[in-house]
Motif scaffolding. Structure first.
Motif, PDB file in Angstrom:
ATOM      1  N   GLY A 156       0.800  -1.218   0.000  1.00  0.00           N
ATOM      2  CA  GLY A 156       0.000   0.000   0.000  1.00  0.00           C
ATOM      3  C   GLY A 156       0.828   1.261   0.000  1.00  0.00           C
ATOM      4  O   GLY A 156       0.446   2.273   0.593  1.00  0.00           O
ATOM      5  N   GLY A 157       1.952   1.238  -0.708  1.00  0.00           N
ATOM      6  CA  GLY A 157       2.880   2.358  -0.679  1.00  0.00           C
ATOM      7  C   GLY A 157       2.345   3.654  -1.211  1.00  0.00           C
ATOM      8  O   GLY A 157       2.774   4.733  -0.783  1.00  0.00           O
ATOM      9  N   GLU A 158       1.369   3.588  -2.109  1.00  0.00           N
ATOM     10  CA  GLU A 158       0.848   4.813  -2.707  1.00  0.00           C
ATOM     11  C   GLU A 158       0.115   5.671  -1.676  1.00  0.00           C
ATOM     12  O   GLU A 158      -0.068   6.877  -1.876  1.00  0.00           O
ATOM     13  CB  GLU A 158      -0.102   4.488  -3.875  1.00  0.00           C
ATOM     14  CG  GLU A 158      -1.385   3.790  -3.496  1.00  0.00           C
ATOM     15  CD  GLU A 158      -1.224   2.304  -3.210  1.00  0.00           C
ATOM     16  OE1 GLU A 158      -2.187   1.682  -2.736  1.00  0.00           O
ATOM     17  OE2 GLU A 158      -0.123   1.765  -3.472  1.00  0.00           O
ATOM     18  N   ALA A 159      -0.290   5.082  -0.563  1.00  0.00           N
ATOM     19  CA  ALA A 159      -1.026   5.829   0.467  1.00  0.00           C
ATOM     20  C   ALA A 159      -0.131   6.309   1.599  1.00  0.00           C
ATOM     21  O   ALA A 159      -0.631   6.877   2.564  1.00  0.00           O
ATOM     22  CB  ALA A 159      -2.146   4.956   1.034  1.00  0.00           C
ATOM     23  N   VAL A 160       1.162   6.092   1.482  1.00  0.00           N
ATOM     24  CA  VAL A 160       2.092   6.478   2.553  1.00  0.00           C
ATOM     25  C   VAL A 160       2.707   7.831   2.235  1.00  0.00           C
ATOM     26  O   VAL A 160       3.369   7.994   1.206  1.00  0.00           O
ATOM     27  CB  VAL A 160       3.210   5.428   2.718  1.00  0.00           C
ATOM     28  CG1 VAL A 160       4.170   5.860   3.811  1.00  0.00           C
ATOM     29  CG2 VAL A 160       2.614   4.064   3.046  1.00  0.00           C
ATOM     30  N   PRO A 161       2.522   8.835   3.089  1.00  0.00           N
ATOM     31  CA  PRO A 161       3.127  10.146   2.820  1.00  0.00           C
ATOM     32  C   PRO A 161       4.639  10.091   2.936  1.00  0.00           C
ATOM     33  O   PRO A 161       5.176   9.427   3.811  1.00  0.00           O
ATOM     34  CB  PRO A 161       2.522  11.050   3.900  1.00  0.00           C
ATOM     35  CG  PRO A 161       2.079  10.131   4.981  1.00  0.00           C
ATOM     36  CD  PRO A 161       1.721   8.837   4.326  1.00  0.00           C
ATOM     37  N   ARG A 162       5.318  10.766   2.031  1.00  0.00           N
ATOM     38  CA  ARG A 162       6.779  10.868   2.088  1.00  0.00           C
ATOM     39  C   ARG A 162       7.139  12.185   2.760  1.00  0.00           C
ATOM     40  O   ARG A 162       6.899  13.250   2.199  1.00  0.00           O
ATOM     41  CB  ARG A 162       7.381  10.821   0.689  1.00  0.00           C
ATOM     42  CG  ARG A 162       7.799   9.446   0.186  1.00  0.00           C
ATOM     43  CD  ARG A 162       6.701   8.441   0.122  1.00  0.00           C
ATOM     44  NE  ARG A 162       7.108   7.250  -0.632  1.00  0.00           N
ATOM     45  CZ  ARG A 162       6.318   6.236  -0.891  1.00  0.00           C
ATOM     46  NH1 ARG A 162       5.070   6.247  -0.461  1.00  0.00           N
ATOM     47  NH2 ARG A 162       6.744   5.195  -1.576  1.00  0.00           N
TER      48      ARG A 162
END
Length: 205
Positions: A156-162
């Motif tokens: 679910g990396g697309e939902a993790v803020p950088r």
């Protein structure tokens, strides 16, 4: 059947944590984080009888992460994230906690936390003598995210803020169905290999 006096439990939690963090955080800050942690967990874990206890643990972790860094404490911190914080990230956190034996601070979170931790993940970890009995799913929070040295995205990396600060790693892990214990065991083994490699990086200077 007795009912839980939630306001009284949260008030007691706030007092306990205010005493623990005296001189680090104001009483108002502690109260705000206890309330926010309760609301965040209640969204998915409202049926969990451990909710007051989990609120205390979650708030304490967040307040610890929020505290100014102690130059004398160089313990590295790792945050494992997947979509539901129910399987892959919980498995990685349990294995890191086991192998690190206190040498690394370990956190896990999910972009869409589940109500419960995966029984299948618990079953394959039990084969290694590890347990997820105390684990619980929780959301990503800014203070734990930014205090981490490494953020591992296990799904679910697309939902993790950088955000600035942590080093981000993406582990391309499959997500086998819950009844495929052989597939889940294979994922556990891959996670274990990656966890031990990361631990070696963090503790070898």
């Amino acid at each position: 059947m007795s009912t839980v006096d939630t306001p009284a439990l949260l008030a007691a939690t706030t007092k306990d944590l205010a005493d623990r963090f005296d001189g680090v955080h104001s009483a108002d800050t502690v109260a705000r984080y206890v309330a926010d942690s309760y609301v965040a967990l209640h969204r998915t874990a409202f049926g969990d009888s451990r909710l007051p206890e989990l609120t205390k643990r979650f708030a304490a972790d967040r307040l610890t992460a929020l505290a100014p860094a102690d130059d004398a404490d160089r313990t590295p911190s790792v945050l494992f994230i997947c979509i539901h914080n129910a399987g892959r990230s919980q498995t990685a956190a349990a294995l890191m906690d086991h192998h690190a034996d206190g040498a690394v601070r370990v956190h896990s979170a999910g972009s869409q936390p589940a109500a419960t931790v995966s029984k299948s993940a618990a079953a394959v970890l039990a084969e290694r003598g590890l347990t997820l009995d105390d684990a619980y799913s929780k959301p990503i929070t800014a203070e734990i995210l930014t205090s981490a040295d490494v953020v591992v995205i296990a799904g679910g990396g697309e939902a993790v803020p950088r955000l600035p600060g942590p080093r981000y790693e993406t582990w391309d892990l499959p997500h086998p169905p819950g009844d495929d214990l052989d597939g889940i065991s294979a994922v556990r083994d891959e996670i274990d290999t990656r966890v031990q490699a990361l631990l070696n990086q963090l503790t070898t200077h």
